[in-house]
Motif scaffolding. Sequence first.
Motif, PDB file in Angstrom:
ATOM      1  N   GLY A 283       8.752 -26.880 -22.884  1.00 40.46           N
ATOM      2  CA  GLY A 283      10.018 -26.406 -22.325  1.00 40.46           C
ATOM      3  C   GLY A 283      11.121 -27.422 -22.508  1.00 40.46           C
ATOM      4  N   THR A 284      12.307 -27.059 -22.045  1.00 40.32           N
ATOM      5  CA  THR A 284      13.457 -27.959 -22.132  1.00 40.32           C
ATOM      6  C   THR A 284      13.347 -29.047 -21.072  1.00 40.32           C
ATOM      7  OG1 THR A 284      14.792 -26.675 -20.576  1.00 40.32           O
ATOM      8  CG2 THR A 284      14.886 -26.033 -22.904  1.00 40.32           C
ATOM      9  N   ALA A 285      14.232 -30.036 -21.174  1.00 41.47           N
ATOM     10  CA  ALA A 285      14.234 -31.122 -20.184  1.00 41.47           C
ATOM     11  C   ALA A 285      14.602 -30.588 -18.803  1.00 41.47           C
ATOM     12  CB  ALA A 285      15.203 -32.213 -20.611  1.00 41.47           C
ATOM     13  N   GLY A 286      15.492 -29.585 -18.758  1.00 38.82           N
ATOM     14  CA  GLY A 286      15.834 -28.974 -17.479  1.00 38.82           C
ATOM     15  C   GLY A 286      14.626 -28.305 -16.840  1.00 38.82           C
ATOM     16  N   GLN A 287      13.857 -27.589 -17.648  1.00 34.18           N
ATOM     17  CA  GLN A 287      12.650 -26.944 -17.141  1.00 34.18           C
ATOM     18  C   GLN A 287      11.597 -27.979 -16.759  1.00 34.18           C
ATOM     19  OE1 GLN A 287      12.003 -24.542 -20.639  1.00 34.18           O
ATOM     20  NE2 GLN A 287      12.843 -22.697 -19.675  1.00 34.18           N
ATOM     21  N   PHE A 288      11.513 -29.042 -17.541  1.00 30.71           N
ATOM     22  CA  PHE A 288      10.587 -30.137 -17.233  1.00 30.71           C
ATOM     23  C   PHE A 288      10.914 -30.737 -15.872  1.00 30.71           C
ATOM     24  CE2 PHE A 288      10.502 -34.824 -17.217  1.00 30.71           C
ATOM     25  CZ  PHE A 288       9.125 -35.046 -17.180  1.00 30.71           C
ATOM     26  N   ALA A 289      12.214 -30.986 -15.600  1.00 31.83           N
ATOM     27  CA  ALA A 289      12.626 -31.566 -14.321  1.00 31.83           C
ATOM     28  C   ALA A 289      12.255 -30.649 -13.160  1.00 31.83           C
ATOM     29  CB  ALA A 289      14.127 -31.830 -14.342  1.00 31.83           C
ATOM     30  N   GLU A 290      12.509 -29.361 -13.319  1.00 31.10           N
ATOM     31  CA  GLU A 290      12.176 -28.405 -12.258  1.00 31.10           C
ATOM     32  C   GLU A 290      10.664 -28.354 -12.027  1.00 31.10           C
ATOM     33  OE1 GLU A 290      13.936 -24.865 -13.752  1.00 31.10           O
ATOM     34  OE2 GLU A 290      15.947 -25.328 -12.967  1.00 31.10           O
TER      35      GLU A 290
END
Length: 227
Positions: free
Chosen positions: A37-44
């Motif tokens: 996934g994206t970094a945003g999805q990774f953070a979530e």
Amino acid sequence: MGYLGLIVIVVIIFALPQWWVKKVFAQNQLERDDFPGTAGQFAEHVIEALELKGVSVTTSDHVSYFDPENKIVALNPQDYQGKSLTAITIAAHEIGHLIQFEEGNRWLFLRSQLVRLAKKMEKLGVLAFFLMPFGAFFTRSPLFVFMMAGIGFSGLLTNVLAHLVTLPMELDASFGKALPLLKSGEYISDEDEPKARQILWAAAFTYLASALSGLLNLAYWLRVLRR
């Protein structure tokens, strides 16, 4: 020191670190199909896995940061939507700050206090340096000049201290929090680890450059007042 020497120092402090940071980030900016996934999805995902409540992940206008007052992990658009090693590592770094906040990290608390104080002192210091020559002319008082100089230098010094305190906080977020998080969760491979370390060093290096520039500014004003 002549003007040429001063220019060389400014280039070393500002241009070279910024060039190196951009180079490191760009070298690892390639989109990766092996990242799910994206970094945003990774953070979530990480925030949910760590069971951290009341935290939001969003995009920022320019730079990535963690807002401790509102518990926001903000990533710049390229990182938020990216699936590169740079994006994932920077997201992990900002989550490192979130973990610091949850743990009550003293460096994070001290830095927040100093930044708020530095903003006030910087404005007061600029005003003091502006008023100093006029006050000295009208009052003819060395005490007035000394007081204004003290206020001015206090503003500059507070700003330098804020940057110096930021450095250990950034290093802990990178190597005490983010890197162990990436490794323990197997979010990056063993081959990626050296590159991730370089990205984390690059992120911290920008704050070292800011601290050095603050010291240079302080030295400049000391030289001016000694004339």
